[in-house]
Design a protein around this motif. Sequence first.
Motif, PDB file in Angstrom:
ATOM      1  N   VAL A  36       0.840  -1.205   0.000  1.00 55.11           N
ATOM      2  CA  VAL A  36       0.000   0.000   0.000  1.00 55.11           C
ATOM      3  C   VAL A  36       0.873   1.253   0.000  1.00 55.11           C
ATOM      4  O   VAL A  36       0.629   2.195  -0.761  1.00 55.11           O
ATOM      5  N   ALA A  40       1.134   4.108  -2.960  1.00 57.10           N
ATOM      6  CA  ALA A  40       0.860   5.516  -2.643  1.00 57.10           C
ATOM      7  C   ALA A  40       2.032   6.397  -3.070  1.00 57.10           C
ATOM      8  O   ALA A  40       1.833   7.478  -3.630  1.00 57.10           O
ATOM      9  N   SER A  43       2.104   6.632  -6.929  1.00 54.60           N
ATOM     10  CA  SER A  43       1.032   7.518  -7.395  1.00 54.60           C
ATOM     11  C   SER A  43       1.373   8.974  -7.141  1.00 54.60           C
ATOM     12  O   SER A  43       1.130   9.842  -7.979  1.00 54.60           O
ATOM     13  N   SER A  95      -9.863   1.271  -9.299  1.00 52.20           N
ATOM     14  CA  SER A  95      -9.237   2.084  -8.264  1.00 52.20           C
ATOM     15  C   SER A  95     -10.149   2.141  -7.029  1.00 52.20           C
ATOM     16  O   SER A  95      -9.678   2.065  -5.888  1.00 52.20           O
ATOM     17  N   GLU A  96     -11.439   2.253  -7.256  1.00 51.74           N
ATOM     18  CA  GLU A  96     -12.399   2.252  -6.149  1.00 51.74           C
ATOM     19  C   GLU A  96     -12.403   0.892  -5.449  1.00 51.74           C
ATOM     20  O   GLU A  96     -12.475   0.829  -4.215  1.00 51.74           O
ATOM     21  N   TYR A  98      -9.874  -1.056  -5.206  1.00 54.87           N
ATOM     22  CA  TYR A  98      -8.629  -1.062  -4.450  1.00 54.87           C
ATOM     23  C   TYR A  98      -8.812  -0.346  -3.110  1.00 54.87           C
ATOM     24  O   TYR A  98      -8.399  -0.841  -2.062  1.00 54.87           O
ATOM     25  N   MET A  99      -9.443   0.820  -3.142  1.00 50.22           N
ATOM     26  CA  MET A  99      -9.650   1.576  -1.910  1.00 50.22           C
ATOM     27  C   MET A  99     -10.553   0.818  -0.938  1.00 50.22           C
ATOM     28  O   MET A  99     -10.305   0.803   0.273  1.00 50.22           O
ATOM     29  N   GLU A 100     -11.595   0.173  -1.460  1.00 47.39           N
ATOM     30  CA  GLU A 100     -12.491  -0.608  -0.605  1.00 47.39           C
ATOM     31  C   GLU A 100     -11.759  -1.809  -0.002  1.00 47.39           C
ATOM     32  O   GLU A 100     -11.967  -2.138   1.172  1.00 47.39           O
ATOM     33  N   CYS A 102      -8.513  -2.020   0.601  1.00 46.14           N
ATOM     34  CA  CYS A 102      -7.588  -1.501   1.614  1.00 46.14           C
ATOM     35  C   CYS A 102      -8.329  -1.169   2.898  1.00 46.14           C
ATOM     36  O   CYS A 102      -7.847  -1.461   3.997  1.00 46.14           O
ATOM     37  N   SER A 103      -9.485  -0.585   2.772  1.00 48.06           N
ATOM     38  CA  SER A 103     -10.290  -0.240   3.941  1.00 48.06           C
ATOM     39  C   SER A 103     -10.707  -1.503   4.696  1.00 48.06           C
ATOM     40  O   SER A 103     -10.577  -1.576   5.922  1.00 48.06           O
TER      41      SER A 103
END
Length: 126
Positions: A36, A40, A43, A95-96, A98-100, A102-103
């Motif tokens: 992660v 980051a 990016s 990408s969304e 991925y964020m979900e 990670c959360s």
Amino acid sequence: MVKIQVKTTQLPIEIGEHTFYIDTSEKGAEAFWKLVAGYAEKSSKITKKLEKKQIKPETAKRNAHEALEKVIDDLLGPGAFDKLFELSPEYIFISEYYMEICSAVGEELGGRKKQYFEKMQHYLEG
């Protein structure tokens, strides 16, 4: 007889008809956070280069897409990005996801530690 349920360190992540597994063991958690942080950082570098006009928007977009493909495959396993792109052929959707992911993994890792410490405290207090 006392039966103790076997616990697993594999967190299932279901997206569409696909189920992926993320290792949430101590070693897996360390690898997850490293992955992660690396994504980051990559990016951020792409964004900074674009803002400073060191790269063209098309190059930034291509680099960002490549970084997303790599992090998804590293996180969920080889070929995972292609499976997700088949379901949702938009980088923004992946990408969304991925964020979900990670959360969810962050909550699982944090919740597990909290639960462990609460049980240990209860045990120690008698």
